[in-house]
Design an enzyme around this catalytic site. Sequence first.
Site, PDB file in Angstrom:
ATOM      1  N   ASN A   1       0.808  -1.223   0.000  1.00 34.12           N
ATOM      2  CA  ASN A   1       0.000   0.000   0.000  1.00 34.12           C
ATOM      3  C   ASN A   1       0.840   1.271   0.000  1.00 34.12           C
ATOM      4  O   ASN A   1       0.393   2.322  -0.434  1.00 34.12           O
ATOM      5  CB  ASN A   1      -0.952   0.005   1.198  1.00 34.12           C
ATOM      6  CG  ASN A   1      -0.276  -0.363   2.489  1.00 34.12           C
ATOM      7  OD1 ASN A   1       0.252  -1.473   2.631  1.00 34.12           O
ATOM      8  ND2 ASN A   1      -0.256   0.557   3.442  1.00 34.12           N
TER       9      ASN A   1
ATOM     10  N   HIS B   1     -13.835  -0.624  -0.425  1.00 33.87           N
ATOM     11  CA  HIS B   1     -13.639   0.833  -0.503  1.00 33.87           C
ATOM     12  C   HIS B   1     -12.369   1.243  -1.240  1.00 33.87           C
ATOM     13  O   HIS B   1     -12.147   2.429  -1.478  1.00 33.87           O
ATOM     14  CB  HIS B   1     -13.718   1.482   0.884  1.00 33.87           C
ATOM     15  CG  HIS B   1     -12.530   1.295   1.769  1.00 33.87           C
ATOM     16  ND1 HIS B   1     -11.615   2.301   1.974  1.00 33.87           N
ATOM     17  CD2 HIS B   1     -12.117   0.256   2.522  1.00 33.87           C
ATOM     18  CE1 HIS B   1     -10.689   1.870   2.833  1.00 33.87           C
ATOM     19  NE2 HIS B   1     -10.974   0.630   3.179  1.00 33.87           N
TER      20      HIS B   1
ATOM     21  N   THR C   1     -25.992 -10.398  10.255  1.00 35.09           N
ATOM     22  CA  THR C   1     -26.836 -10.144   9.073  1.00 35.09           C
ATOM     23  C   THR C   1     -26.008  -9.489   7.975  1.00 35.09           C
ATOM     24  O   THR C   1     -25.265  -8.538   8.237  1.00 35.09           O
ATOM     25  CB  THR C   1     -28.009  -9.226   9.479  1.00 35.09           C
ATOM     26  OG1 THR C   1     -28.721  -9.893  10.528  1.00 35.09           O
ATOM     27  CG2 THR C   1     -28.947  -8.955   8.313  1.00 35.09           C
TER      28      THR C   1
ATOM     29  N   CYS D   1      -1.338   6.754   9.938  1.00 35.22           N
ATOM     30  CA  CYS D   1      -2.155   5.820  10.713  1.00 35.22           C
ATOM     31  C   CYS D   1      -3.490   6.476  11.017  1.00 35.22           C
ATOM     32  O   CYS D   1      -3.716   7.627  10.696  1.00 35.22           O
ATOM     33  CB  CYS D   1      -1.430   5.350  11.952  1.00 35.22           C
ATOM     34  SG  CYS D   1      -1.060   6.655  13.093  1.00 35.22           S
TER      35      CYS D   1
HETATM   36  N1  PLP Z   1      -4.488  -4.239   3.740  1.00 35.46           N
HETATM   37  C1  PLP Z   1      -4.006  -3.219   3.007  1.00 35.46           C
HETATM   38  C2  PLP Z   1      -2.822  -3.460   2.123  1.00 35.46           C
HETATM   39  C3  PLP Z   1      -4.592  -1.955   3.077  1.00 35.46           C
HETATM   40  O1  PLP Z   1      -4.098  -0.962   2.354  1.00 35.46           O
HETATM   41  C4  PLP Z   1      -5.713  -1.774   3.934  1.00 35.46           C
HETATM   42  C5  PLP Z   1      -6.350  -0.446   4.082  1.00 35.46           C
HETATM   43  O2  PLP Z   1      -5.695   0.572   4.096  1.00 35.46           O
HETATM   44  C6  PLP Z   1      -6.200  -2.876   4.660  1.00 35.46           C
HETATM   45  C7  PLP Z   1      -5.554  -4.088   4.543  1.00 35.46           C
HETATM   46  C8  PLP Z   1      -7.406  -2.760   5.550  1.00 35.46           C
HETATM   47  O3  PLP Z   1      -8.595  -2.753   4.795  1.00 35.46           O
HETATM   48  P1  PLP Z   1      -9.956  -2.140   5.401  1.00 35.46           P
HETATM   49  O4  PLP Z   1      -9.757  -0.661   5.480  1.00 35.46           O
HETATM   50  O5  PLP Z   1     -11.034  -2.525   4.435  1.00 35.46           O
HETATM   51  O6  PLP Z   1     -10.171  -2.774   6.734  1.00 35.46           O
END
Ligand code: PLP
Length: 361
Positions: free
Chosen positions: A140, A186, A222, A306
Amino acid sequence: MPARTYLDWNATAPIGAAALAAMADAARDWANPASVHGEGRAARGRLERWRAEIARGLGCLPDQIVFTGGGTEALGLALRGFDAPQIVSAIEHDAVRRQARADAAVVPVDGDGVIDLAALERLIAAAPAPPLVALMHANNETGVIQPVAEALTLVRTAGGRMLVDAVQTAGKLDLPAADFVAVSAHKLGGPPGVGALIVRCADGLQAIQRGGGQERGLRAGTENLPGIAGFAAALTERADRGWLADAARLRDRLEARLAAAGGVVLGAGAPRLATTSCVRLPGVPASTQLMQLDLAGFAISSGAACSSGKVGVSHVLTAMGLDAAAAGEAIRISLGWTTSEAEIDAFADAWCALAARRRAA
Ligand code: PLP
Protein backbone atom coordinates in the site's frame (compact mmCIF):
# COMPACT_ATOMS: atom_id res chain seq x y z
CA MET A 1 -8.46 22.79 -12.23
CA PRO A 2 -10.58 21.95 -9.14
CA ALA A 3 -9.70 23.70 -5.85
CA ARG A 4 -8.65 20.35 -4.37
CA THR A 5 -6.91 17.40 -5.99
CA TYR A 6 -7.27 13.95 -4.45
CA LEU A 7 -4.16 11.81 -4.84
CA ASP A 8 -4.71 9.46 -1.90
CA TRP A 9 -6.62 6.66 -3.62
CA ASN A 10 -4.73 3.93 -1.76
CA ALA A 11 -6.25 5.23 1.48
CA THR A 12 -9.73 5.05 0.01
CA ALA A 13 -11.29 5.61 -3.41
CA PRO A 14 -14.37 7.77 -4.00
CA ILE A 15 -17.59 5.75 -4.19
CA GLY A 16 -18.70 5.61 -7.82
CA ALA A 17 -22.12 6.55 -9.18
CA ALA A 18 -23.01 2.94 -10.09
CA ALA A 19 -22.15 1.77 -6.57
CA LEU A 20 -24.22 4.55 -5.00
CA ALA A 21 -27.21 3.74 -7.21
CA ALA A 22 -26.94 0.02 -6.42
CA MET A 23 -26.79 0.81 -2.70
CA ALA A 24 -29.87 3.02 -2.92
CA ASP A 25 -31.76 0.28 -4.79
CA ALA A 26 -30.70 -2.32 -2.21
CA ALA A 27 -31.93 -0.09 0.59
CA ARG A 28 -35.35 0.22 -1.06
CA ASP A 29 -36.00 -3.53 -1.49
CA TRP A 30 -35.55 -4.27 2.16
CA ALA A 31 -35.55 -7.60 4.03
CA ASN A 32 -33.25 -9.88 5.95
CA PRO A 33 -31.92 -12.59 3.59
CA ALA A 34 -32.32 -15.14 6.41
CA SER A 35 -36.10 -14.53 6.68
CA VAL A 36 -38.36 -17.20 5.24
CA HIS A 37 -41.08 -14.85 3.93
CA GLY A 38 -41.19 -13.79 0.30
CA GLU A 39 -39.30 -10.56 0.90
CA GLY A 40 -36.58 -12.49 2.73
CA ARG A 41 -36.29 -15.02 -0.06
CA ALA A 42 -36.07 -12.21 -2.62
CA ALA A 43 -33.31 -10.57 -0.54
CA ARG A 44 -31.47 -13.92 -0.44
CA GLY A 45 -31.77 -14.13 -4.24
CA ARG A 46 -30.27 -10.64 -4.64
CA LEU A 47 -27.48 -11.46 -2.19
CA GLU A 48 -26.55 -14.57 -4.17
CA ARG A 49 -26.65 -12.65 -7.47
CA TRP A 50 -24.25 -10.04 -6.03
CA ARG A 51 -22.06 -12.82 -4.65
CA ALA A 52 -21.86 -14.36 -8.16
CA GLU A 53 -21.08 -10.94 -9.69
CA ILE A 54 -18.31 -10.35 -7.13
CA ALA A 55 -16.92 -13.85 -7.66
CA ARG A 56 -16.74 -13.17 -11.42
CA GLY A 57 -14.92 -9.91 -10.75
CA LEU A 58 -12.44 -11.54 -8.38
CA GLY A 59 -11.89 -14.73 -10.40
CA CYS A 60 -13.20 -17.24 -7.88
CA LEU A 61 -16.34 -19.33 -7.30
CA PRO A 62 -19.37 -17.78 -5.58
CA ASP A 63 -19.25 -20.31 -2.75
CA GLN A 64 -15.66 -19.33 -2.03
CA ILE A 65 -16.72 -15.81 -1.01
CA VAL A 66 -17.17 -15.04 2.69
CA PHE A 67 -18.44 -11.47 3.12
CA THR A 68 -16.84 -9.52 5.97
CA GLY A 69 -16.92 -6.02 7.38
CA GLY A 70 -13.85 -5.00 5.31
CA GLY A 71 -10.28 -5.99 4.56
CA THR A 72 -9.09 -5.96 8.17
CA GLU A 73 -11.77 -8.40 9.24
CA ALA A 74 -11.13 -10.66 6.23
CA LEU A 75 -7.44 -10.84 7.15
CA GLY A 76 -8.33 -11.46 10.79
CA LEU A 77 -10.58 -14.38 9.85
CA ALA A 78 -7.67 -16.22 8.22
CA LEU A 79 -5.03 -15.16 10.75
CA ARG A 80 -7.09 -15.80 13.85
CA GLY A 81 -9.42 -18.51 12.56
CA PHE A 82 -6.83 -20.92 11.18
CA ASP A 83 -4.53 -22.70 13.61
CA ALA A 84 -0.97 -23.06 12.26
CA PRO A 85 2.49 -21.59 12.81
CA GLN A 86 2.63 -18.27 10.98
CA ILE A 87 5.08 -16.59 8.64
CA VAL A 88 4.43 -12.99 7.54
CA SER A 89 6.42 -10.61 5.39
CA ALA A 90 8.13 -7.58 6.93
CA ILE A 91 6.06 -5.18 4.83
CA GLU A 92 2.55 -6.37 5.64
CA HIS A 93 -0.13 -3.82 6.53
CA ASP A 94 -0.82 -3.39 10.25
CA ALA A 95 -4.07 -5.30 9.66
CA VAL A 96 -1.84 -8.36 9.24
CA ARG A 97 1.00 -7.48 11.60
CA ARG A 98 -1.30 -6.74 14.51
CA GLN A 99 -3.55 -9.76 14.01
CA ALA A 100 -0.75 -12.27 13.35
CA ARG A 101 0.57 -14.38 16.20
CA ALA A 102 3.20 -12.69 18.35
CA ASP A 103 5.66 -15.48 17.46
CA ALA A 104 5.09 -15.25 13.69
CA ALA A 105 8.35 -15.56 11.72
CA VAL A 106 9.11 -12.54 9.54
CA VAL A 107 10.33 -12.69 5.91
CA PRO A 108 12.72 -9.85 5.04
CA VAL A 109 12.58 -7.77 1.84
CA ASP A 110 15.29 -6.35 -0.42
CA GLY A 111 16.04 -2.68 -1.06
CA ASP A 112 13.14 -2.45 -3.52
CA GLY A 113 10.72 -3.97 -1.04
CA VAL A 114 10.40 -7.41 -2.65
CA ILE A 115 10.36 -10.40 -0.31
CA ASP A 116 13.36 -12.70 -0.12
CA LEU A 117 12.03 -16.01 -1.48
CA ALA A 118 15.09 -17.96 -0.29
CA ALA A 119 14.48 -16.67 3.25
CA LEU A 120 10.81 -17.67 2.95
CA GLU A 121 11.86 -21.17 1.88
CA ARG A 122 14.17 -21.44 4.92
CA LEU A 123 11.47 -20.20 7.30
CA ILE A 124 8.94 -22.67 5.87
CA ALA A 125 11.46 -25.51 6.34
CA ALA A 126 12.10 -24.40 9.94
CA ALA A 127 8.39 -24.16 10.88
CA PRO A 128 7.31 -26.78 13.43
CA ALA A 129 4.29 -27.70 11.24
CA PRO A 130 3.01 -26.69 7.79
CA PRO A 131 2.59 -22.93 8.24
CA LEU A 132 0.14 -20.23 7.26
CA VAL A 133 2.12 -17.72 5.18
CA ALA A 134 0.75 -14.17 4.83
CA LEU A 135 2.04 -12.12 1.92
CA MET A 136 0.50 -9.03 0.40
CA HIS A 137 -0.12 -8.86 -3.34
CA ALA A 138 1.04 -5.24 -3.66
CA ASN A 139 2.22 -2.92 -0.94
CA ASN A 140 0.00 0.00 0.00
CA GLU A 141 2.92 2.42 0.55
CA THR A 142 5.18 1.64 -2.42
CA GLY A 143 2.91 -0.27 -4.83
CA VAL A 144 5.61 -2.96 -5.11
CA ILE A 145 4.07 -6.21 -6.39
CA GLN A 146 5.19 -9.34 -4.57
CA PRO A 147 6.12 -12.70 -6.18
CA VAL A 148 3.02 -14.40 -4.78
CA ALA A 149 2.92 -17.20 -7.39
CA GLU A 150 6.48 -18.26 -6.50
CA ALA A 151 5.71 -18.00 -2.78
CA LEU A 152 2.56 -20.05 -3.28
CA THR A 153 4.57 -22.85 -4.91
CA LEU A 154 6.92 -22.93 -1.90
CA VAL A 155 3.99 -22.97 0.54
CA ARG A 156 2.10 -25.68 -1.37
CA THR A 157 5.20 -27.88 -1.64
CA ALA A 158 5.47 -27.80 2.17
CA GLY A 159 1.76 -28.53 2.64
CA GLY A 160 1.13 -25.09 4.14
CA ARG A 161 -1.59 -22.53 3.44
CA MET A 162 -1.25 -19.06 2.03
CA LEU A 163 -3.11 -15.84 2.81
CA VAL A 164 -2.78 -13.00 0.31
CA ASP A 165 -3.74 -9.45 1.24
CA ALA A 166 -5.12 -8.25 -2.09
CA VAL A 167 -6.77 -5.14 -0.68
CA GLN A 168 -4.70 -2.87 -2.95
CA THR A 169 -4.92 -5.04 -6.07
CA ALA A 170 -8.53 -6.27 -6.32
CA GLY A 171 -10.06 -4.60 -9.38
CA LYS A 172 -6.58 -3.79 -10.73
CA LEU A 173 -4.73 -7.11 -11.14
CA ASP A 174 -5.76 -10.74 -11.55
CA LEU A 175 -5.74 -12.19 -8.05
CA PRO A 176 -3.59 -15.17 -7.09
CA ALA A 177 -5.13 -18.61 -6.47
CA ALA A 178 -4.10 -18.68 -2.81
CA ASP A 179 -6.06 -20.54 -0.10
CA PHE A 180 -7.23 -17.26 1.44
CA VAL A 181 -7.39 -13.88 -0.32
CA ALA A 182 -8.59 -10.72 1.45
CA VAL A 183 -10.25 -7.86 -0.45
CA SER A 184 -12.01 -4.63 0.49
CA ALA A 185 -14.70 -2.71 -1.40
CA HIS A 186 -13.64 0.83 -0.50
CA LYS A 187 -10.35 0.63 -2.40
CA LEU A 188 -12.10 -0.09 -5.68
CA GLY A 189 -14.98 2.37 -5.68
CA GLY A 190 -17.38 0.62 -3.32
CA PRO A 191 -18.33 1.62 0.22
CA PRO A 192 -16.11 1.17 3.31
CA GLY A 193 -17.03 -1.47 5.87
CA VAL A 194 -17.54 -4.33 3.44
CA GLY A 195 -15.04 -6.79 2.04
CA ALA A 196 -14.55 -10.49 1.57
CA LEU A 197 -12.24 -13.36 2.26
CA ILE A 198 -11.95 -15.74 -0.67
CA VAL A 199 -11.74 -19.14 1.01
CA ARG A 200 -10.54 -21.82 -1.42
CA CYS A 201 -9.94 -24.36 1.30
CA ALA A 202 -12.15 -24.06 4.38
CA ASP A 203 -10.70 -27.13 6.17
CA GLY A 204 -9.66 -26.11 9.67
CA LEU A 205 -10.96 -22.54 9.36
CA GLN A 206 -13.04 -21.41 12.34
CA ALA A 207 -15.24 -18.32 12.60
CA ILE A 208 -13.86 -15.59 14.83
CA GLN A 209 -17.15 -13.72 14.91
CA ARG A 210 -19.79 -16.14 16.23
CA GLY A 211 -23.57 -15.85 16.30
CA GLY A 212 -25.97 -16.69 13.48
CA GLY A 213 -24.83 -19.20 10.87
CA GLN A 214 -24.39 -16.70 8.03
CA GLU A 215 -21.67 -17.10 5.42
CA ARG A 216 -21.40 -20.89 5.79
CA GLY A 217 -20.92 -20.44 9.50
CA LEU A 218 -17.67 -18.53 8.90
CA ARG A 219 -18.92 -15.00 9.61
CA ALA A 220 -21.93 -14.42 11.78
CA GLY A 221 -24.09 -11.33 11.42
CA THR A 222 -26.84 -10.14 9.07
CA GLU A 223 -25.30 -9.52 5.68
CA ASN A 224 -24.68 -5.87 4.75
CA LEU A 225 -26.89 -5.90 1.65
CA PRO A 226 -26.45 -2.26 0.55
CA GLY A 227 -22.70 -2.56 1.09
CA ILE A 228 -22.50 -5.80 -0.87
CA ALA A 229 -24.63 -4.30 -3.68
CA GLY A 230 -22.22 -1.35 -3.88
CA PHE A 231 -19.23 -3.68 -3.79
CA ALA A 232 -20.63 -5.73 -6.72
CA ALA A 233 -21.44 -2.65 -8.81
CA ALA A 234 -18.02 -1.09 -8.20
CA LEU A 235 -16.16 -4.28 -9.05
CA THR A 236 -18.16 -4.67 -12.26
CA GLU A 237 -17.23 -1.09 -13.21
CA ARG A 238 -13.57 -1.99 -12.61
CA ALA A 239 -13.79 -4.91 -15.07
CA ASP A 240 -12.52 -2.51 -17.74
CA ARG A 241 -8.94 -1.96 -16.68
CA GLY A 242 -8.05 0.34 -19.57
CA TRP A 243 -7.54 3.27 -17.17
CA LEU A 244 -4.51 1.54 -15.64
CA ALA A 245 -2.43 2.15 -18.78
CA ASP A 246 -3.19 5.88 -18.46
CA ALA A 247 -2.33 5.76 -14.75
CA ALA A 248 1.03 4.12 -15.55
CA ARG A 249 1.81 6.86 -18.07
CA LEU A 250 0.84 9.58 -15.57
CA ARG A 251 2.82 7.90 -12.79
CA ASP A 252 5.92 7.74 -15.03
CA ARG A 253 5.46 11.38 -16.07
CA LEU A 254 5.15 12.41 -12.42
CA GLU A 255 8.17 10.41 -11.29
CA ALA A 256 10.35 11.74 -14.10
CA ARG A 257 9.62 15.31 -13.00
CA LEU A 258 10.06 14.65 -9.29
CA ALA A 259 13.30 12.74 -9.84
CA ALA A 260 14.67 15.59 -11.97
CA ALA A 261 13.94 17.95 -9.05
CA GLY A 262 15.77 15.80 -6.46
CA GLY A 263 13.13 13.20 -5.55
CA VAL A 264 14.09 9.58 -4.98
CA VAL A 265 11.51 7.03 -6.14
CA LEU A 266 11.33 4.10 -3.72
CA GLY A 267 10.79 0.58 -5.03
CA ALA A 268 11.58 1.81 -8.56
CA GLY A 269 13.54 -1.35 -9.43
CA ALA A 270 10.62 -3.71 -8.78
CA PRO A 271 7.35 -4.35 -10.60
CA ARG A 272 4.82 -1.88 -9.16
CA LEU A 273 1.15 -1.05 -9.30
CA ALA A 274 0.61 1.69 -11.88
CA THR A 275 -1.28 3.77 -9.33
CA THR A 276 1.28 4.21 -6.55
CA SER A 277 4.36 6.34 -6.24
CA CYS A 278 6.45 6.64 -3.08
CA VAL A 279 8.94 9.48 -3.34
CA ARG A 280 11.51 10.75 -0.86
CA LEU A 281 12.72 14.34 -0.79
CA PRO A 282 16.04 14.17 1.09
CA GLY A 283 16.23 16.70 3.90
CA VAL A 284 12.50 17.51 4.02
CA PRO A 285 10.29 15.65 6.51
CA ALA A 286 7.16 14.10 5.05
CA SER A 287 5.06 16.03 7.58
CA THR A 288 6.36 19.34 6.14
CA GLN A 289 5.67 18.16 2.59
CA LEU A 290 2.18 16.96 3.52
CA MET A 291 1.28 20.24 5.19
CA GLN A 292 2.59 22.45 2.39
CA LEU A 293 1.01 20.34 -0.33
CA ASP A 294 -2.26 20.22 1.59
CA LEU A 295 -2.25 24.03 1.77
CA ALA A 296 -1.58 24.07 -1.98
CA GLY A 297 -4.70 21.92 -2.51
CA PHE A 298 -3.35 18.37 -2.76
CA ALA A 299 -4.45 15.40 -0.65
CA ILE A 300 -1.60 12.89 -0.39
CA SER A 301 -0.18 10.67 2.36
CA SER A 302 3.09 9.90 4.00
CA GLY A 303 4.23 6.29 3.89
CA ALA A 304 2.76 5.64 7.29
CA ALA A 305 -0.44 7.57 7.84
CA CYS A 306 -2.15 5.82 10.71
CA SER A 307 -5.77 6.17 11.71
CA SER A 308 -5.14 8.93 14.25
CA GLY A 309 -3.67 11.10 11.48
CA LYS A 310 -0.28 11.05 13.17
CA VAL A 311 2.76 10.30 11.08
CA GLY A 312 4.98 7.46 12.36
CA VAL A 313 8.08 5.80 10.97
CA SER A 314 7.14 3.44 8.16
CA HIS A 315 7.98 -0.20 8.92
CA VAL A 316 7.80 -0.82 5.18
CA LEU A 317 10.50 1.68 4.31
CA THR A 318 12.74 0.71 7.23
CA ALA A 319 12.40 -2.96 6.15
CA MET A 320 13.70 -1.77 2.74
CA GLY A 321 16.82 -0.49 4.48
CA LEU A 322 16.05 3.21 4.96
CA ASP A 323 16.94 4.70 8.31
CA ALA A 324 14.19 6.38 10.33
CA ALA A 325 15.11 9.88 9.10
CA ALA A 326 15.11 8.87 5.42
CA ALA A 327 11.89 6.87 5.82
CA GLY A 328 10.34 9.98 7.38
CA GLU A 329 11.00 11.98 4.20
CA ALA A 330 8.83 9.84 1.90
CA ILE A 331 5.37 10.69 0.65
CA ARG A 332 2.89 8.51 -1.21
CA ILE A 333 1.00 9.79 -4.22
CA SER A 334 -1.74 7.40 -5.32
CA LEU A 335 -3.80 7.69 -8.47
CA GLY A 336 -7.23 6.45 -9.51
CA TRP A 337 -9.49 6.06 -12.51
CA THR A 338 -10.38 9.77 -12.71
CA THR A 339 -6.88 11.15 -12.17
CA SER A 340 -6.00 13.48 -15.04
CA GLU A 341 -2.81 14.72 -16.64
CA ALA A 342 -3.69 18.26 -15.51
CA GLU A 343 -3.90 17.10 -11.89
CA ILE A 344 -0.57 15.28 -12.10
CA ASP A 345 1.14 18.25 -13.76
CA ALA A 346 -0.26 20.65 -11.14
CA PHE A 347 0.94 18.35 -8.36
CA ALA A 348 4.39 18.06 -9.94
CA ASP A 349 4.56 21.89 -10.21
CA ALA A 350 3.67 22.26 -6.51
CA TRP A 351 6.12 19.57 -5.37
CA CYS A 352 8.98 20.94 -7.51
CA ALA A 353 8.32 24.46 -6.18
CA LEU A 354 8.51 23.08 -2.64
CA ALA A 355 11.79 21.28 -3.45
CA ALA A 356 13.22 24.46 -4.99
CA ARG A 357 12.25 26.54 -1.91
CA ARG A 358 14.01 24.02 0.34
CA ARG A 359 17.13 24.11 -1.83
CA ALA A 360 17.16 27.91 -1.67
CA ALA A 361 16.65 27.96 2.13
N1 PLP B 1 -4.49 -4.24 3.74
C1 PLP B 1 -4.01 -3.22 3.01
C2 PLP B 1 -2.82 -3.46 2.12
C3 PLP B 1 -4.59 -1.96 3.08
O1 PLP B 1 -4.10 -0.96 2.35
C4 PLP B 1 -5.71 -1.77 3.93
C5 PLP B 1 -6.35 -0.45 4.08
O2 PLP B 1 -5.70 0.57 4.10
C6 PLP B 1 -6.20 -2.88 4.66
C7 PLP B 1 -5.55 -4.09 4.54
C8 PLP B 1 -7.41 -2.76 5.55
O3 PLP B 1 -8.59 -2.75 4.80
P1 PLP B 1 -9.96 -2.14 5.40
O4 PLP B 1 -9.76 -0.66 5.48
O5 PLP B 1 -11.03 -2.52 4.43
O6 PLP B 1 -10.17 -2.77 6.73
